[in-house]
Scaffold this active site. Structure first.
Site, PDB file in Angstrom:
ATOM      1  CG  ASP A   1      -3.950  -2.104   2.905  1.00  0.00           C
ATOM      2  OD1 ASP A   1      -4.681  -1.629   3.882  1.00  0.00           O
ATOM      3  OD2 ASP A   1      -2.971  -2.456   3.179  1.00  0.00           O
TER       4      ASP A   1
ATOM      5  CD  GLU B   1      -2.618  -5.212  14.630  1.00  0.00           C
ATOM      6  OE1 GLU B   1      -3.900  -5.281  14.707  1.00  0.00           O
ATOM      7  OE2 GLU B   1      -2.123  -4.944  13.414  1.00  0.00           O
TER       8      GLU B   1
ATOM      9  CG  HIS C   1      -1.720   2.030  13.378  1.00  0.00           C
ATOM     10  ND1 HIS C   1      -0.778   2.732  12.152  1.00  0.00           N
ATOM     11  CD2 HIS C   1      -2.175   0.924  12.493  1.00  0.00           C
ATOM     12  CE1 HIS C   1      -0.994   2.205  11.008  1.00  0.00           C
ATOM     13  NE2 HIS C   1      -1.934   1.020  11.137  1.00  0.00           N
TER      14      HIS C   1
ATOM     15  CG  HIS D   1     -10.836  -3.398  10.639  1.00  0.00           C
ATOM     16  ND1 HIS D   1      -9.986  -2.482  10.078  1.00  0.00           N
ATOM     17  CD2 HIS D   1     -10.236  -4.819  10.780  1.00  0.00           C
ATOM     18  CE1 HIS D   1      -8.737  -3.128  10.077  1.00  0.00           C
ATOM     19  NE2 HIS D   1      -8.851  -4.235  10.472  1.00  0.00           N
TER      20      HIS D   1
ATOM     21  NE  ARG E   1      -1.772  -7.746  12.784  1.00  0.00           N
ATOM     22  CZ  ARG E   1      -2.929  -7.917  12.005  1.00  0.00           C
ATOM     23  NH1 ARG E   1      -3.517  -8.908  11.699  1.00  0.00           N
ATOM     24  NH2 ARG E   1      -3.404  -6.623  11.119  1.00  0.00           N
TER      25      ARG E   1
ATOM     26  CG  ASP F   1      -3.485  -1.860  14.716  1.00  0.00           C
ATOM     27  OD1 ASP F   1      -3.552  -2.054  13.627  1.00  0.00           O
ATOM     28  OD2 ASP F   1      -2.400  -1.796  15.238  1.00  0.00           O
TER      29      ASP F   1
ATOM     30  CD1 TRP G   1      -1.093   7.759   9.803  1.00  0.00           C
ATOM     31  CD2 TRP G   1      -0.845   5.557   8.901  1.00  0.00           C
ATOM     32  NE1 TRP G   1      -2.186   7.222   9.611  1.00  0.00           N
ATOM     33  CE2 TRP G   1      -2.059   6.198   8.830  1.00  0.00           C
ATOM     34  CE3 TRP G   1      -0.176   4.528   8.547  1.00  0.00           C
ATOM     35  CZ2 TRP G   1      -3.002   5.173   8.329  1.00  0.00           C
ATOM     36  CZ3 TRP G   1      -1.121   3.487   8.012  1.00  0.00           C
ATOM     37  CH2 TRP G   1      -2.606   4.226   7.890  1.00  0.00           C
TER      38      TRP G   1
ATOM     39  CD  GLU H   1      -6.694  -6.990   9.652  1.00  0.00           C
ATOM     40  OE1 GLU H   1      -5.193  -7.091   9.860  1.00  0.00           O
ATOM     41  OE2 GLU H   1      -7.004  -5.734   9.488  1.00  0.00           O
TER      42      GLU H   1
ATOM     43  CE1 TYR I   1      -5.387   1.341  13.050  1.00  0.00           C
ATOM     44  CE2 TYR I   1      -5.081   2.250  10.972  1.00  0.00           C
ATOM     45  CZ  TYR I   1      -5.431   0.891  11.647  1.00  0.00           C
ATOM     46  OH  TYR I   1      -5.758  -0.064  11.064  1.00  0.00           O
TER      47      TYR I   1
ATOM     48  NE  ARG J   1      -8.586  -2.404  13.853  1.00  0.00           N
ATOM     49  CZ  ARG J   1      -7.938  -1.838  12.836  1.00  0.00           C
ATOM     50  NH1 ARG J   1      -6.694  -2.205  12.534  1.00  0.00           N
ATOM     51  NH2 ARG J   1      -8.438  -0.648  12.267  1.00  0.00           N
TER      52      ARG J   1
ATOM     53  CD  GLU K   1      -0.306  -3.852  10.293  1.00  0.00           C
ATOM     54  OE1 GLU K   1      -1.121  -4.391  10.812  1.00  0.00           O
ATOM     55  OE2 GLU K   1      -0.592  -2.696   9.628  1.00  0.00           O
TER      56      GLU K   1
ATOM     57  CG  ASN L   1      -1.918   1.009   1.041  1.00  0.00           C
ATOM     58  OD1 ASN L   1      -2.142   1.463   0.058  1.00  0.00           O
ATOM     59  ND2 ASN L   1      -3.234   1.005   2.159  1.00  0.00           N
TER      60      ASN L   1
ATOM     61  CG  HIS M   1      -2.045  -6.755   7.684  1.00  0.00           C
ATOM     62  ND1 HIS M   1      -1.127  -6.238   6.920  1.00  0.00           N
ATOM     63  CD2 HIS M   1      -3.024  -5.832   7.934  1.00  0.00           C
ATOM     64  CE1 HIS M   1      -1.804  -4.931   6.731  1.00  0.00           C
ATOM     65  NE2 HIS M   1      -2.891  -4.874   7.262  1.00  0.00           N
TER      66      HIS M   1
HETATM   67  C1  CS2 Z   1      -3.773  -1.826  10.078  1.00  0.00           C
HETATM   68  C2  CS2 Z   1      -3.762  -1.929   8.530  1.00  0.00           C
HETATM   69  O1  CS2 Z   1      -5.423  -3.579   9.510  1.00  0.00           O
HETATM   70  C3  CS2 Z   1      -4.472  -3.493  10.464  1.00  0.00           C
HETATM   71  O2  CS2 Z   1      -4.207  -4.083  11.608  1.00  0.00           O
HETATM   72  O3  CS2 Z   1      -2.663  -1.720  10.603  1.00  0.00           O
HETATM   73  O4  CS2 Z   1      -5.071  -1.174   8.397  1.00  0.00           O
HETATM   74  C4  CS2 Z   1      -2.785  -1.088   7.894  1.00  0.00           C
HETATM   75  O5  CS2 Z   1      -3.189   0.278   8.545  1.00  0.00           O
HETATM   76  C5  CS2 Z   1      -2.831  -0.808   6.435  1.00  0.00           C
HETATM   77  O6  CS2 Z   1      -2.964  -2.194   6.170  1.00  0.00           O
HETATM   78  C6  CS2 Z   1      -1.991   0.081   6.076  1.00  0.00           C
HETATM   79  O7  CS2 Z   1      -1.804  -0.123   4.513  1.00  0.00           O
HETATM   80 MG    MG Z   2      -2.458  -3.040  12.174  1.00  0.00          MG
END
Ligand code: CS2
Ligand code: MG
Length: 402
Positions: free
Chosen positions: A316, A236, A212, A122, A283, A210, A402, A339, A159, A147, A262, A37, A312
């Site tokens: 994307d 996570e 993140h 999600h 992940r 998450d 991020w 996921e 996020y 999640r 991930e 991504n 993961h």
């Molecule tokens: C995230 C993702 O799914 C997750 O756990 O961390 O949405 C991640 O932000 C994206 O795959 C980034 O492209």
């Molecule tokens: Mg994640």
């Protein structure tokens, strides 16, 4: 059998996907997801300029040797771009292997350890009230694991929560958007979020969160400790994974299960996390973690330390990766959870898939290989559109994760 051709198909049915198609002299072909991504074109260039010329003429059955050719054979190895290319090659070769032997991929890597794969979705909202409604929607749909991410009072956008109510997609068209982050507000808010979710939905639903990559080890230790009463399935990416020893502090303070990786791409990113038992779930996905060949080794090493898979599976990552992940997790003994963010409807105009959601699980059919196909003509209708993941700054402007 010989590889006679390999091509990279780039398309954007709602979002960019990169698919490697490896074709053999007997007409059998295999597909591999090569989507990274925001960095899609880098993987395309690496595949087309460096990998594909060295693929032609090889026997596709030799997955182990070809994996090492494109890993050890590369002096400047590891990293997200090159390992996504290696993963795509490996996925496509296993797809061919299954088609040649006329059996689903899971039969090649151990057969069925289970008939279905537990998945999580999600749920999100701009605030706790909206988030609770969204969690309820997924419970209604039959998900057994959710999640939970929420907007945070005082932070304009966080996020995991889309700015509008459209399908959640972190990448934005054009150059990277800048977002603002406030860790203290986040840390003060999240325990209250999960208190309300547990109060509303009780204990019989798995809850995940998450972070993140956004806490320091001591901040993550505080968060993991304060979330203990809510018995999360996992917390996570509590910290950025480069500092593997950073997970030690969290372990000293909390029994909240930890999932990470991930953004990892080889077993070496996990080494001390395994040997020191600092995490509970892997992940790292098939599409970025070296494919089936490498993830089998990673999962085997993880099983020694009671660590399970938790791949993961965001939107994307393409349907090819998702199907390969279902096969993989049908077979390995140390499966945890997968996921599953359902792709947008428009994606099915390009990819035909062989898995289905049922009662909180994904099931997959008996198609040989990975079992996903791509309609190249349809793919042409959705040309690549440059998009970038956001960057993040703290409230004082300091660049952050991020
Ligand atoms: C995230 C993702 O799914 C997750 O756990 O961390 O949405 C991640 O932000 C994206 O795959 C980034 O492209
Ligand atoms: Mg994640």
């Amino acid at each position: 059998m010989k590889i006679t051709e390999a091509k990279v198909i780039v398309c954007c049915p709602g979002r960019n996907f990169v698919t490697l198609k490896i074709i053999t002299d007997q007409g059998i072909f295999g597909l591999g997801d090569a989507t990274l991504n925001g960095m899609e074109k880098s993987v395309v260039a690496y595949l087309e300029n460096y990998c594909i010329p060295s693929l032609i003429g090889r026997d596709p059955a030799n997955t182990e040797d070809i994996w090492h050719y494109f890993y050890r054979g590369v002096y400047w190895r590891r990293g997200a771009v090159s390992m996504t290319a290696v993963s795509a090659i490996d996925m496509a070769l296993w797809d061919i292997k299954g088609k040649v032997l006329n059996t689903p991929l899971y039969n090649l890597i151990g057969g069925k350890s289970r008939d279905k794969v537990l998945v999580y979705c999600h749920a999100y909202g701009k605030n706790i009230a909206e988030t609770l409604i969204d969690v309820g929607k997924y419970v209604e749909k039959g998900f057994r694991a959710v999640r939970v991410q929420s907007g945070i009072p005082g932070i304009e956008h966080t996020y995991g929560v889309p700015k509008d109510n459209k399908h959640y997609e972190p990448a934005h068209k054009g150059l990277a958007h800048e977002e603002v982050w406030d860790t203290p507000r986040y840390l003060n808010f999240v325990p209250e979020l999960f208190e309300k979710v547990r109060e509303t939905f009780g204990d019989n639903i798995h809850l995940l969160h998450d972070a993140h990559h956004r806490c320091t080890p001591v901040e993550a230790s505080r968060l993991a400790k304060e979330l203990e009463p809510y018995h999360l399935f996992w917390l996570e990416d509590p910290v950025a994974g480069e500092l593997q020893e950073g997970l030690r502090l969290i372990r000293q303070h909390s029994v909240t299960p930890i999932a990470i990786g991930e953004v990892f791409n080889t077993i070496f990113d996990y080494s001390s996390l395994f040997t020191e038992q600092l995490i509970d779930y892997i992940r790292m996905p098939i599409v970025h973690g070296g494919g089936i060949t490498h993830l089998l080794k990673v999962a085997a090493m993880a099983s020694v330390y009671h660590i399970n898979t938790g791949f993961h599976g965001a939107t994307d990552l393409s349907p090819v990766n998702l199907a390969a992940s279902v096969h993989f997790n049908m077979a390995v003994n140390n499966f945890g959870i997968l996921e599953y963010m359902p792709h947008q409807e428009i994606v099915s105009e390009v990819f035909s898939t062989n898995y289905r959601f049922e009662d909180g699980y994904l099931k997959i059919d008996e198609s040989p290989g990975i079992g996903v196909d791509i309609d190249e003509k349809a793919a042409k209708k959705f040309p690549y559109a440059m998009a970038r993941l956001p960057v993040n700054r703290k409230t004082d402007g300091t660049m952050f994760n991020w």
